[in-house]
Every structure is written in structure tokens, then in C-alpha cells.
Design a protein around this motif. Structure first.
Motif, short mmCIF file in Angstrom:
data_model
loop_
_atom_site.label_atom_id
_atom_site.label_comp_id
_atom_site.label_asym_id
_atom_site.label_seq_id
_atom_site.Cartn_x
_atom_site.Cartn_y
_atom_site.Cartn_z
N ALA A 155 2.68 5.93 -9.23
CA ALA A 155 2.51 5.34 -10.56
C ALA A 155 2.51 3.83 -10.53
N PHE A 156 2.99 3.24 -9.44
CA PHE A 156 3.02 1.78 -9.28
C PHE A 156 1.85 1.38 -8.39
N ARG A 157 0.83 0.78 -8.98
CA ARG A 157 -0.36 0.44 -8.21
C ARG A 157 -0.08 -0.80 -7.35
N ASP A 158 -0.12 -0.61 -6.03
CA ASP A 158 0.22 -1.70 -5.12
C ASP A 158 -0.82 -1.77 -4.01
N GLN A 184 -3.73 -4.20 -8.75
CA GLN A 184 -2.31 -4.48 -8.59
C GLN A 184 -1.67 -4.58 -9.97
N ASP A 185 -0.58 -3.83 -10.19
CA ASP A 185 0.06 -3.99 -11.49
C ASP A 185 1.39 -4.74 -11.36
N LEU A 186 1.82 -5.28 -12.48
CA LEU A 186 3.00 -6.14 -12.51
C LEU A 186 4.25 -5.39 -12.07
N GLY A 239 -5.88 5.48 -0.76
CA GLY A 239 -4.58 6.11 -0.94
C GLY A 239 -4.19 7.01 0.22
N ILE A 240 -5.14 7.37 1.06
CA ILE A 240 -4.87 8.19 2.24
C ILE A 240 -4.09 7.39 3.30
N GLU A 241 -4.16 6.07 3.25
CA GLU A 241 -3.77 5.25 4.39
C GLU A 241 -2.27 5.09 4.61
N SER A 242 -1.46 5.19 3.59
CA SER A 242 -0.09 4.71 3.68
C SER A 242 0.74 5.41 4.76
N VAL A 243 0.54 6.70 4.96
CA VAL A 243 1.34 7.43 5.95
C VAL A 243 1.11 6.88 7.36
N THR A 260 -3.09 3.38 -4.41
CA THR A 260 -3.41 4.60 -5.16
C THR A 260 -4.58 4.46 -6.12
N THR A 261 -5.05 3.24 -6.37
CA THR A 261 -6.17 3.08 -7.31
C THR A 261 -7.44 3.72 -6.77
N MET A 262 -7.63 3.69 -5.46
CA MET A 262 -8.83 4.23 -4.84
C MET A 262 -8.46 5.42 -3.95
N ARG A 263 -9.14 6.53 -4.15
CA ARG A 263 -8.79 7.76 -3.43
C ARG A 263 -8.86 7.57 -1.92
#
Length: 429
Positions: free
Chosen positions: A166-169, A204-206, A137-141, A131-134
Motif C-alpha cells: 500500500a506504500f508506493r516506494d 512515490q507517495d509521501l 513489483g516482482i523485483e523486491s525479493v 508496486t506501481t508497476m506489475r
């Protein structure tokens, strides 16, 4: 356990739009003319090289691009051509996002915990939300659709959807796994960053890493959360795999990769005393040079002979300080015994080296037998892919070409031809 590398085939919309803030190679090459056909053939040649070495090899397929479904979700309407024409006219940056071929970097597809590490004895795969990069973020589906098809047997695999936004992964690019030499015990290492380090986003966040560890049922005593150094992020290490890579009982990293390398090394050595930690000193290879050459965005692999090899981009071979250090390390008799150079120049120009192009999945022989064979490669499958790429992929894409209706049609047709050649129905993926 058998390790299979699933490489992303570079898609027909591969272009240099420079969408990834913090990825220096992407920024430097923004606006250049790309070579999608050459890019895909380079990636396929790397896959063939791994097969020739005797290593199991898989493939993940390009996503549907341009992504008209995503454009509709943000307010464009009408037929596919009408949606794309409106985006090209009114919001060309959004069209560039919808055309991105960044799903080729499958190190960001998911985080993978083998069955030997998890509480339920299954291999767990968590799709990254990116989700950090627009554009990412399109890719997950579409990624989840492929992984659920490839790893469908619930006896051996558990595929999880992406975490909430909200969880950057960002997936396995920020994940490492180390084992004993014989593979009996392991530790999993999640690497996270602090937001805003050096003016670039920490991808990536904790909390995301902790959530994935819980999902996968990992033992806390064998799970480490290590912070990426702010210096690495500031110089362009947008993912941990740009400054560190682990495989088997070897951790190969730059001296400045982690915020607290002493604590990380102590954690690993306490649990896996036989771990070999190979550190490249900043005095011999600067952090900037390591990132520019993608020394660490290489694949560490164990050959059938038992020797460990490092699969490097040509850019590392061309950097004198990097190559000098590598040759000296091999001569010292360390764990890395062979250096194998591959040409993935088109991917490199967009900010992804050999390690970015692959997702590692470690599984038992019984689990491997259940994987959808259409995602596993041999020479015949490579031949079929190569024929489609040579016939259908665009030769070149300049920045202004993204608004060309003929290109949209060609790219959709190219992907459809690939799915057909590999035995997938038109709506399977």
C-alpha cells in the motif's frame, strides 16, 4: 565517506515490451527488437569508465528471468517449461512481465542512508517495493537477497525488506542527499508525487518516504519531503531523477522539477549554506527536452582531483539546446567542471539513463572492507563479466521471441554462467 556506485548489469532478457506506463521512452520503443548483448556491454563499458576515472565501482546482478516462481504465484503450475508455455499461450502480457530485465535500473533497488545520517550509526538500505508497476513489483525479493549478501555485516549495515504494497516506494530514484563541501553535515530529501498527475501515475507517495525516514532513524530537522511538480510527471518525469540530481554540495535540477522549489531551496540553504543550486531555466531547455535527452538522469561524481563531473548519455550530447547550456555552464566556472559522455543507448530506449543504472552507497572505509567482494569490480572482474556476456547473452530479442522455449533456456543458462564466473553458487542469488 566513500561513495560506491553499484550498477545493474543488463540482463539477457532485455526487451522492449513497453510495460512502464508514464515512461515515454519505454512507450515509444515498445515492440522494437532489442539487443541484450550490446546493452550489457554498453552498461559494462560505463562501469569500466568509472573505474578508469578512479572511482569505486560495484555491480548488482540480473534477476532470474523468466521468473517462473512469480508465474506460479499467480496460478500457473507444472515444470518451468510447462509454466512458461502456458503463460505464452494464455497470458502473453504476464509472460512479458515475468521476462522483464528492469532490475538493471538499480536506482530503484533501494533507498540508502549513510551511517553519518542515522540514529544507530549504521548504513541503512530499504528495498523498494515498486508496486506501481506489475513488472517491477516482482523485483523486491531477489533484490533483497542480493543486498543482504553484499551488505551482510550488521555492525555497519541494516538491510530492510520492502514496505507493504500500500506504500508506493520506488527507491533512490526519488531520493537526494546533500552535504557540506567537506561532507561533515547532510540533509536527506525525499521526493514524492501526487497520484494521477497529468494522467500518469505518481510512483512515490509521501507516506512511503516518511516510513523510510523513520526506519532509518533520520533526524526530522535534517529530512525534507518535497513534492514533484505535476508538470514534470505529466511530461514524462516518472521519477525525480529524470528532472533533478544531487551530489555532495550540488543540487542540479530543472526549473520545473519541484512543486515548491523556493521552499526546498530555503530548507537546504538554511541547513547547508554552502550548497550550490544549479537550475536549468525552462526558457533555455524545456522540460520536455530535458526529459527526452535525460539531461538530469546523469551521474554527478567527484573525481579524485576534487573536481565534479557530470556523466551524461549520448542523447544529451546530441540535443543542441542541452549541450549549448552545459558548455556555457562549464565555461561560467560553476561546480560542474567536466562533461563525460557515455553510450547507454539500449538502456535509454527502454527508459533509463546513466543515473537509473546505479545505486549509490556511501560508507566508511571500515564498512567497505566488509562488503562482499564479489559485488565490487576491478578490471579483472569486468573481463570475466564481458566474456560471459559475449558468449551467452542473446544478440537480439524481438517481441515474439519471448514465447520461444529456446530463449528461456538460453537466458537461464546465461545467468548461471555469470554467477559461476563471479564465484556465486547456482542457488546463491
Amino acid at each position: 565517506m566513500i561513495e560506491v556506485n553499484f550498477d545493474g548489469l543488463i540482463g539477457p532478457t532485455h526487451n522492449y515490451a513497453g510495460l512502464a506506463h508514464g515512461n515515454l521512452a519505454s512507450a515509444v520503443n515498445a515492440g522494437r527488437t532489442s539487443a541484450p548483448r550490446q546493452a550489457a556491454l554498453q552498461g559494462l563499458a560505463k562501469m569500466r569508465a568509472m573505474i578508469a576515472l578512479g572511482l569505486p565501482q560495484g555491480v548488482l546482478l540480473p534477476h532470474r528471468r523468466p521468473d517462473t516462481d512469480w508465474l506460479r504465484s499467480i496460478g500457473f503450475s507444472g515444470s518451468d517449461p510447462a509454466v512458461l508455455a502456458a503463460a505464452a499461450r494464455d497470458e502473453p502480457v504476464l509472460l512479458a512481465n515475468a521476462c522483464s530485465a528492469s532490475a538493471m535500473w538499480t536506482a530503484n533497488a533501494a533507498t540508502v542512508s549513510p551511517s553519518t545520517d542515522t540514529s544507530d550509526g549504521r548504513c541503512h538500505l530499504s528495498v523498494a517495493n515498486l508496486t506501481t508497476m506489475r513488472h517491477r513489483g516482482i523485483e523486491s525479493v531477489q533484490t533483497e537477497r542480493q543486498l543482504r549478501l553484499a551488505f551482510a555485516d550488521g555492525r555497519f549495515f541494516a538491510v530492510h525488506g520492502a514496505l507493504p504494497a500500500a506504500f508506493r516506494d520506488e527507491g533512490a530514484a526519488n531520493f537526494m542527499r546533500l552535504t557540506t563541501p567537506e561532507g561533515a553535515d547532510a540533509v536527506e530529501i525525499f521526493v514524492y508525487g501526487e497520484a494521477g498527475a497529468g494522467g500518469f501515475p505518481a510512483r512515490q507517495d509521501l507516506t512511503a518516504s516518511q516510513a523510510i525516514a523513520r526506519r532509518h532513524g533520520l533526524a526530522p530537522s535534517r529530512t525534507c519531503f518535497a513534492q514533484q511538480s505535476a508538470a514534470a510527471i505529466a511530461v514524462g518525469a516518472f521519477h525525480n531523477d529524470v528532472v533533478a540530481v544531487a551530489h555532495g554540495h550540488v543540487l542540479f535540477a530543472h526549473e520545473q522539477a519541484f512543486a515548491d522549489p523556493i521552499a526546498l531551496h530555503a530548507f537546504v540553504r538554511d541547513r547547508l549554506p554552502a550548497t550550490r543550486i544549479v537550475t536549468v531555466p525552462a526558457a533555455e531547455v524545456s522540460l520536455a527536452t530535458a526529459i527526452r535527452s535525460y539531461l538530469f538522469n546523469s551521474q554527478l561524481v567527484t573525481l579524485p582531483s576534487g573536481d565534479m563531473a557530470l556523466v551524461l548519455p549520448q542523447e544529451s550530447r546530441n540535443e543542441p539546446t542541452v549541450w549549448r547550456w552545459l558548455e556555457a555552464e562549464v565555461a561560467r566556472g560553476g561546480p560542474i567542471r567536466r562533461l563525460i559522455v557515455v553510450d547507454v543507448r539500449e538502456s535509454m530506449r527502454n527508459g533509463g539513463g546513466p543515473a537509473c543504472l546505479r545505486l549509490r552507497v556511501q560508507m566508511s572505509a571500515a564498512a567497505l572492507a566488509t562488503v562482499d567482494r564479489r559485488f565490487l569490480l576491478d578490471d579483472a572482474a569486468c573481463d570475466r563479466i564481458e566474456a560471459v556476456v559475449a558468449a551467452e547473452w542473446p544478440v537480439a530479442i524481438a517481441p515474439d521471441d519471448l514465447g520461444n522455449p529456446d530463449l528461456w533456456l538460453q537466458c537461464h543458462r546465461a545467468r548461471a554462467a555469470l554467477l559461476d564466473a563471479l564465484g556465486f553458487g547456482p542457488d546463491a542469488l
